[in-house]
Motif scaffolding. Structure first.
Motif, PDB file in Angstrom:
ATOM      1  N   GLU A   8      24.689  57.964  62.086  1.00 30.60           N
ATOM      2  CA  GLU A   8      23.992  59.236  61.918  1.00 30.60           C
ATOM      3  C   GLU A   8      24.908  60.273  61.265  1.00 30.60           C
ATOM      4  OE1 GLU A   8      21.474  62.365  64.664  1.00 30.60           O
ATOM      5  OE2 GLU A   8      22.869  61.007  65.642  1.00 30.60           O
ATOM      6  N   LYS A   9      26.126  60.391  61.769  1.00 29.21           N
ATOM      7  CA  LYS A   9      27.035  61.439  61.310  1.00 29.21           C
ATOM      8  C   LYS A   9      27.573  61.205  59.904  1.00 29.21           C
ATOM      9  CE  LYS A   9      28.514  62.394  66.006  1.00 29.21           C
ATOM     10  NZ  LYS A   9      29.538  62.157  67.001  1.00 29.21           N
ATOM     11  N   GLU A  10      27.948  59.974  59.595  1.00 28.06           N
ATOM     12  CA  GLU A  10      28.612  59.691  58.324  1.00 28.06           C
ATOM     13  C   GLU A  10      27.676  59.181  57.232  1.00 28.06           C
ATOM     14  OE1 GLU A  10      32.052  57.163  58.952  1.00 28.06           O
ATOM     15  OE2 GLU A  10      32.503  58.230  60.819  1.00 28.06           O
ATOM     16  N   TYR A  11      26.563  58.560  57.624  1.00 34.45           N
ATOM     17  CA  TYR A  11      25.705  57.924  56.625  1.00 34.45           C
ATOM     18  C   TYR A  11      24.275  58.449  56.600  1.00 34.45           C
ATOM     19  CZ  TYR A  11      29.566  54.746  55.934  1.00 34.45           C
ATOM     20  OH  TYR A  11      30.793  54.222  55.645  1.00 34.45           O
ATOM     21  N   GLY A  12      23.955  59.421  57.437  1.00 31.60           N
ATOM     22  CA  GLY A  12      22.647  60.052  57.382  1.00 31.60           C
ATOM     23  C   GLY A  12      21.489  59.259  57.962  1.00 31.60           C
ATOM     24  N   PHE A  13      21.777  58.317  58.839  1.00 27.81           N
ATOM     25  CA  PHE A  13      20.707  57.573  59.490  1.00 27.81           C
ATOM     26  C   PHE A  13      19.996  58.476  60.493  1.00 27.81           C
ATOM     27  CE2 PHE A  13      23.007  54.119  57.735  1.00 27.81           C
ATOM     28  CZ  PHE A  13      22.220  52.981  57.782  1.00 27.81           C
ATOM     29  N   LEU A  14      18.704  58.260  60.678  1.00 28.49           N
ATOM     30  CA  LEU A  14      17.947  58.932  61.730  1.00 28.49           C
ATOM     31  C   LEU A  14      17.950  58.030  62.950  1.00 28.49           C
ATOM     32  CD1 LEU A  14      14.884  60.162  59.645  1.00 28.49           C
ATOM     33  CD2 LEU A  14      16.916  61.467  60.324  1.00 28.49           C
ATOM     34  N   TYR A  29      18.499  52.823  64.212  1.00 30.94           N
ATOM     35  CA  TYR A  29      19.102  53.739  63.251  1.00 30.94           C
ATOM     36  C   TYR A  29      18.428  53.433  61.929  1.00 30.94           C
ATOM     37  CZ  TYR A  29      22.544  54.262  66.930  1.00 30.94           C
ATOM     38  OH  TYR A  29      23.154  54.514  68.127  1.00 30.94           O
ATOM     39  N   VAL A  30      17.763  54.432  61.350  1.00 28.90           N
ATOM     40  CA  VAL A  30      16.920  54.191  60.186  1.00 28.90           C
ATOM     41  C   VAL A  30      17.367  55.040  59.012  1.00 28.90           C
ATOM     42  CG1 VAL A  30      14.550  54.247  59.312  1.00 28.90           C
ATOM     43  CG2 VAL A  30      14.979  53.688  61.716  1.00 28.90           C
ATOM     44  N   ILE A  37      18.920  49.616  61.327  1.00 27.00           N
ATOM     45  CA  ILE A  37      19.785  48.847  62.211  1.00 27.00           C
ATOM     46  C   ILE A  37      19.279  49.048  63.630  1.00 27.00           C
ATOM     47  CG2 ILE A  37      22.138  48.588  63.101  1.00 27.00           C
ATOM     48  CD1 ILE A  37      23.109  49.650  60.356  1.00 27.00           C
ATOM     49  N   ALA A  38      18.974  47.952  64.304  1.00 27.22           N
ATOM     50  CA  ALA A  38      18.515  48.002  65.693  1.00 27.22           C
ATOM     51  C   ALA A  38      19.608  47.434  66.579  1.00 27.22           C
ATOM     52  CB  ALA A  38      17.230  47.191  65.862  1.00 27.22           C
ATOM     53  N   LEU A 104      26.019  50.553  53.667  1.00 27.16           N
ATOM     54  CA  LEU A 104      25.434  51.607  54.482  1.00 27.16           C
ATOM     55  C   LEU A 104      25.112  52.849  53.657  1.00 27.16           C
ATOM     56  CD1 LEU A 104      27.772  51.442  57.581  1.00 27.16           C
ATOM     57  CD2 LEU A 104      25.507  50.434  57.331  1.00 27.16           C
ATOM     58  N   ALA A 105      25.793  53.038  52.566  1.00 22.84           N
ATOM     59  CA  ALA A 105      25.608  54.229  51.739  1.00 22.84           C
ATOM     60  C   ALA A 105      24.396  54.114  50.827  1.00 22.84           C
ATOM     61  CB  ALA A 105      26.864  54.495  50.917  1.00 22.84           C
TER      62      ALA A 105
END
Length: 107
Positions: A8-14, A29-30, A37-38, A104-105
């Motif tokens: 969430e913090k580094e790659y912007g996943f919700l 994490y979406v 990623i589940a 991830l990016a």
């Protein structure tokens, strides 16, 4: 599941969850529509990670080890852990995913 907070913090996943289904607990994490990623766990069982990646408009669900083999070949063995606590395993899984920054990016 704090080990995955970097998504969430580094790659912007919700973050979606946690969700409970019977004894299973999951956090998703979406980074739609490209990547999800589940992280799942169940009392008395080893935690596991499922990754859904959208390639050419077709979502593919991969186990963590398969994702690492495809997108981070140098790090694919890092997700193999044995005879450790669930907390330690999650830390190992998160570290392996973190090393795969290019995948991830993705937008």
């Amino acid at each position: 599941m704090r080990h995955f907070a970097f998504l969430e913090k580094e790659y912007g996943f919700l973050v979606e969850g946690p969700e409970l289904h019977g004894l299973e607990c999951s956090i998703h994490y979406v980074k739609a529509p490209a990547l999800a990623i589940a992280v799942l766990s169940e009392p008395g069982s080893r935690p596991w990670v499922r990754i859904t990646i959208n390639e050419d408009g077709k979502p593919q669900e991969l186990a963590l080890e398969e994702f690492l083999k495809r997108y981070c070949p140098a790090d694919s063995s890092e997700a193999r852990v044995q005879n450790t606590s669930a907390e330690s395993e999650m830390a190992t899984y998160a570290a392996a995913i973190r090393k795969c920054g290019a995948a991830l990016a993705r937008p």
